[in-house]
Design a protein around this motif. Structure first.
Motif, PDB file in Angstrom:
ATOM      1  N   THR A 109       0.827  -1.210   0.000  1.00 28.76           N
ATOM      2  CA  THR A 109       0.000   0.000   0.000  1.00 28.76           C
ATOM      3  C   THR A 109       0.858   1.254   0.000  1.00 28.76           C
ATOM      4  OG1 THR A 109      -1.732  -1.187   1.211  1.00 28.76           O
ATOM      5  CG2 THR A 109      -1.890   1.210   1.161  1.00 28.76           C
ATOM      6  N   ILE A 110       1.975   1.234   0.713  1.00 28.35           N
ATOM      7  CA  ILE A 110       2.893   2.380   0.701  1.00 28.35           C
ATOM      8  C   ILE A 110       3.360   2.659  -0.721  1.00 28.35           C
ATOM      9  CG2 ILE A 110       5.184   3.186   1.417  1.00 28.35           C
ATOM     10  CD1 ILE A 110       4.727   1.697   4.071  1.00 28.35           C
ATOM     11  N   PHE A 111       3.748   1.608  -1.442  1.00 21.41           N
ATOM     12  CA  PHE A 111       4.182   1.780  -2.827  1.00 21.41           C
ATOM     13  C   PHE A 111       3.040   2.309  -3.705  1.00 21.41           C
ATOM     14  CE2 PHE A 111       7.484  -1.745  -2.058  1.00 21.41           C
ATOM     15  CZ  PHE A 111       8.493  -0.805  -1.858  1.00 21.41           C
ATOM     16  N   LEU A 112       1.852   1.762  -3.543  1.00 16.99           N
ATOM     17  CA  LEU A 112       0.714   2.173  -4.366  1.00 16.99           C
ATOM     18  C   LEU A 112       0.300   3.615  -4.074  1.00 16.99           C
ATOM     19  CD1 LEU A 112      -1.325  -1.139  -4.074  1.00 16.99           C
ATOM     20  CD2 LEU A 112      -0.306  -0.237  -6.172  1.00 16.99           C
ATOM     21  N   VAL A 113       0.360   4.010  -2.822  1.00 19.79           N
ATOM     22  CA  VAL A 113       0.049   5.393  -2.460  1.00 19.79           C
ATOM     23  C   VAL A 113       1.101   6.340  -3.043  1.00 19.79           C
ATOM     24  CG1 VAL A 113      -0.088   7.025  -0.538  1.00 19.79           C
ATOM     25  CG2 VAL A 113      -1.291   4.841  -0.405  1.00 19.79           C
ATOM     26  N   ALA A 114       2.359   5.947  -2.973  1.00 22.72           N
ATOM     27  CA  ALA A 114       3.428   6.787  -3.520  1.00 22.72           C
ATOM     28  C   ALA A 114       3.251   6.989  -5.020  1.00 22.72           C
ATOM     29  CB  ALA A 114       4.786   6.162  -3.221  1.00 22.72           C
ATOM     30  N   LEU A 115       2.829   5.956  -5.726  1.00 16.86           N
ATOM     31  CA  LEU A 115       2.619   6.071  -7.171  1.00 16.86           C
ATOM     32  C   LEU A 115       1.420   6.949  -7.508  1.00 16.86           C
ATOM     33  CD1 LEU A 115       3.279   2.378  -8.306  1.00 16.86           C
ATOM     34  CD2 LEU A 115       4.721   4.369  -8.745  1.00 16.86           C
ATOM     35  N   SER A 116       0.575   7.239  -6.539  1.00 17.21           N
ATOM     36  CA  SER A 116      -0.604   8.086  -6.773  1.00 17.21           C
ATOM     37  C   SER A 116      -0.246   9.554  -6.897  1.00 17.21           C
ATOM     38  CB  SER A 116      -1.606   7.913  -5.622  1.00 17.21           C
ATOM     39  OG  SER A 116      -1.975   6.567  -5.450  1.00 17.21           O
ATOM     40  N   HIS A 117       0.998   9.912  -6.598  1.00 12.05           N
ATOM     41  CA  HIS A 117       1.386  11.316  -6.465  1.00 12.05           C
ATOM     42  C   HIS A 117       1.011  12.147  -7.692  1.00 12.05           C
ATOM     43  CE1 HIS A 117       3.473  14.837  -5.209  1.00 12.05           C
ATOM     44  NE2 HIS A 117       4.400  14.754  -6.136  1.00 12.05           N
ATOM     45  N   LYS A 118       1.381  11.685  -8.885  1.00 12.36           N
ATOM     46  CA  LYS A 118       1.086  12.425 -10.111  1.00 12.36           C
ATOM     47  C   LYS A 118       0.035  11.738 -10.982  1.00 12.36           C
ATOM     48  CE  LYS A 118       4.272  15.700  -9.633  1.00 12.36           C
ATOM     49  NZ  LYS A 118       3.925  17.139  -9.565  1.00 12.36           N
ATOM     50  N   PHE A 119      -0.348  10.537 -10.584  1.00  9.42           N
ATOM     51  CA  PHE A 119      -1.181   9.709 -11.465  1.00  9.42           C
ATOM     52  C   PHE A 119      -2.557  10.311 -11.704  1.00  9.42           C
ATOM     53  CE2 PHE A 119      -4.025   6.155 -12.417  1.00  9.42           C
ATOM     54  CZ  PHE A 119      -3.334   5.547 -13.448  1.00  9.42           C
ATOM     55  N   TYR A 120      -3.144  10.943 -10.680  1.00 10.76           N
ATOM     56  CA  TYR A 120      -4.533  11.402 -10.774  1.00 10.76           C
ATOM     57  C   TYR A 120      -4.649  12.889 -11.123  1.00 10.76           C
ATOM     58  CZ  TYR A 120      -5.559   6.955  -8.481  1.00 10.76           C
ATOM     59  OH  TYR A 120      -5.651   5.625  -8.183  1.00 10.76           O
ATOM     60  N   GLU A 121      -3.550  13.502 -11.547  1.00 11.77           N
ATOM     61  CA  GLU A 121      -3.579  14.951 -11.810  1.00 11.77           C
ATOM     62  C   GLU A 121      -4.568  15.337 -12.896  1.00 11.77           C
ATOM     63  OE1 GLU A 121       0.372  16.239 -12.635  1.00 11.77           O
ATOM     64  OE2 GLU A 121       0.728  16.884 -10.572  1.00 11.77           O
ATOM     65  N   HIS A 122      -4.688  14.485 -13.931  1.00 11.29           N
ATOM     66  CA  HIS A 122      -5.537  14.852 -15.060  1.00 11.29           C
ATOM     67  C   HIS A 122      -7.015  14.547 -14.820  1.00 11.29           C
ATOM     68  CE1 HIS A 122      -4.877  10.555 -15.579  1.00 11.29           C
ATOM     69  NE2 HIS A 122      -5.920  10.519 -16.394  1.00 11.29           N
ATOM     70  N   GLN A 123      -7.321  13.882 -13.713  1.00 14.78           N
ATOM     71  CA  GLN A 123      -8.715  13.548 -13.434  1.00 14.78           C
ATOM     72  C   GLN A 123      -9.359  14.621 -12.548  1.00 14.78           C
ATOM     73  OE1 GLN A 123      -9.509   9.550 -12.214  1.00 14.78           O
ATOM     74  NE2 GLN A 123      -7.824   8.691 -13.407  1.00 14.78           N
ATOM     75  N   GLN A 124     -10.640  14.827 -12.781  1.00 18.53           N
ATOM     76  CA  GLN A 124     -11.355  15.882 -12.067  1.00 18.53           C
ATOM     77  C   GLN A 124     -11.879  15.353 -10.724  1.00 18.53           C
ATOM     78  OE1 GLN A 124     -14.345  17.282 -14.778  1.00 18.53           O
ATOM     79  NE2 GLN A 124     -12.886  17.794 -16.374  1.00 18.53           N
ATOM     80  N   THR A 125     -10.982  14.777  -9.963  1.00 18.49           N
ATOM     81  CA  THR A 125     -11.340  14.224  -8.663  1.00 18.49           C
ATOM     82  C   THR A 125     -10.219  14.518  -7.686  1.00 18.49           C
ATOM     83  OG1 THR A 125     -12.442  12.407  -9.836  1.00 18.49           O
ATOM     84  CG2 THR A 125     -12.151  12.163  -7.463  1.00 18.49           C
ATOM     85  N   LYS A 126     -10.567  14.792  -6.450  1.00 17.26           N
ATOM     86  CA  LYS A 126      -9.559  15.115  -5.445  1.00 17.26           C
ATOM     87  C   LYS A 126      -8.759  13.879  -5.077  1.00 17.26           C
ATOM     88  CE  LYS A 126     -12.325  18.853  -3.472  1.00 17.26           C
ATOM     89  NZ  LYS A 126     -13.410  18.771  -4.467  1.00 17.26           N
ATOM     90  N   ILE A 127      -7.440  14.050  -4.947  1.00 21.01           N
ATOM     91  CA  ILE A 127      -6.567  12.921  -4.651  1.00 21.01           C
ATOM     92  C   ILE A 127      -6.855  12.333  -3.280  1.00 21.01           C
ATOM     93  CG2 ILE A 127      -4.704  14.299  -3.634  1.00 21.01           C
ATOM     94  CD1 ILE A 127      -2.746  12.374  -5.044  1.00 21.01           C
TER      95      ILE A 127
END
Length: 456
Positions: A73-91
């Protein structure tokens, strides 16, 4: 129990940070919090306990697998850092869902009551339904979410019906009481039927043949980070939960059960590998690869020598290699709904480090030394030979050789083809996660006893 409470508290804290407009602090606070929870979980390793009338049972098995889930989960959360920038949803929404999903995984390996077992499954499943369809602007993501929801709901219904039959046969949801009653010579017919139904539902969760049809389409359509979560964390927790459940129910001593598991294991390995050879989409390749690995992990249900330790080791090796591979896929494909192998052409020239990491992760999955994947298969095959399953080992070795075909197809594309485009500006977090995951994988290969002896 303290670990589970801390995880839930961290998920609530993520949502509060959004309300308090502290969005920039969500990522570092979450990672620091997960590291602290990891330490808390490790501190409970040698302190077995039961809570709330055996609803939650803390044991070496639960704490060891919970530690693996937290690391993933730590790795998956870290990968979320820039992944959701283009989506219109709060990280914060995505991070909180992943944290609550982690709470579900911990409940699934810590249950002492079938009600808690089902609650953990539903927390995990609902989070995955949401994440699969989280890219609202993508038709593929919407389709993946709908397919997974329909199939997952059907599987959950089968599990729930199986639990009802077990309760009807035993008159209790408490797994310790059920385990004691299952030693009886005369068991109601509803008990084995309930076990079969629960097993079928869990086989769907790990995408084992013949319950695998959803996996390729859902893996391909879901956002790449969600696919990474399904392929690693969700699959590992499902097989660990199935292992615990069947061990408690004493199903592992039934000859008929052994025959069924042998057939399912052979079918999963063979179908997964043969279908993977025909794929050009990297996410579909890893989906069928995951089906094959599910077959390998099912073999631990037949083992009589440190089966839990072998399962923990194999799960760790597979999941860490998967995290490293998906880190590179996220960088190359950038979630643009085109993960065909052509995108990886020439990666060895444009980004040698990430190409080397992807190569290492694929070699580990294929079972090539010095990576942990090789030793995981070696220990697993050795256990199977000791248990007398020679034919199963032969099929497994043949399938390991077949898997080299599609893994090396991607490796050759990175080093023998000319690059299609210049790739620049690799995020530091991609390098960090990919390198750390592969370092841990190699460390497990060099020091296997560290994990194998935990549950011996």
């Amino acid at each position: 129990m303290n670990t589970l409470i801390a995880i839930i508290g961290l998920g609530v804290l993520c949502l509060l940070f959004e309300i308090l407009d502290l969005r920039k602090a969500i990522m570092p606070v979450t990672i620091i919090g997960l590291l602290a929870i990891l330490g808390l979980d490790i501190s409970e390793f040698n302190s077995p306990a039961a809570y709330y009338n055996n609803m939650i049972i803390v044991s070496k098995f639960s704490t060891a697998f919970s530690a693996l889930f937290i690391i993933l989960t730590i790795f998956l959360v870290a990968l979320s850092h820039k992944f959701y920038e283009h989506q219109q949803t709060k990280i914060s929404d995505f991070i909180a869902i992943k944290i609550f999903l982690l709470a579900g995984t911990v409940a699934m390996v810590s249950f002492g009551n079938l009600a808690m077992f089902f609650l953990g499954i539903e927390v995990l499943s609902i989070a995955l339904y949401i994440l699969a369809a989280s890219n609202r602007l993508s038709l593929k993501s919407n389709e993946a979410g709908l397919k997974y929801f329909l199939m997952g709901s059907f599987a959950s219904g089968i599990i729930l019906f199986g639990i009802c039959l077990i309760y009807g046969a035993m008159g209790s949801f408490d797994v310790i009481e059920i385990s004691e009653l299952s030693q009886s010579a005369e068991l109601p017919v509803w008990f084995p039927i309930g076990i079969v139904l629960v097993t079928i539902g869990m086989l769907f969760k790990i995408a084992a043949v013949p319950f695998h049809f959803w996996a390729p389409d859902v893996y391909e359509g879901s956002p790449t980070l969600t696919t990474a979560l399904m392929s690693t964390l969700a699959k590992v927790v499902a097989i660990a939960t199935l292992f615990k459940l069947l061990t408690i129910m004493n199903a592992d001593i039934s000859p008929s059960f052994q025959i069924i598991i042998v057939i399912l294991s052979m079918a999963s390995m063979t179908v997964g590998n043969i279908m993977a050879l025909r794929q050009v989409n990297v996410k579909r390749i890893l989906a069928f690869s995951g089906i094959s690995h599910a077959g390998f992990m099912l073999m631990t249900l037949l083992s009589t020598t440190n089966a839990a330790g072998t399962l923990l080791y194999y799960s760790s090796a597979y999941a860490l290699a998967g995290i490293a591979a998906f880190s590179v896929i996220i960088y190359v494909c950038k979630d643009n709904e085109n993960e065909d192998m052509v995108n990886f052409h020439g990666l060895g020239k444009t980004n040698p480090l990430l190409a080397a990491i992807l190569t290492a992760s694929l070699l580990s999955m294929a079972g090539i030394p010095i990576f942990a994947g090789f030793f995981a298969k070696l220990f697993l095959f050795n256990n199977m030979l000791q248990a007398g399953f020679i034919a199963l080992v032969i099929v497994a070795v043949i399938n390991s050789i077949i898997s080299v075909g599609y893994y090396f197809k991607l490796i050759l594309a990175m080093y023998t083809k000319e690059p299609n485009e210049e790739r620049t500006g690799t995020p530091v977090v991609i390098y960090a996660v990919a390198v750390m995951a592969m370092v841990l994988n190699i460390a497990l290969g060099l020091f296997p006893s560290f994990v194998l002896d935990l549950l011996a």
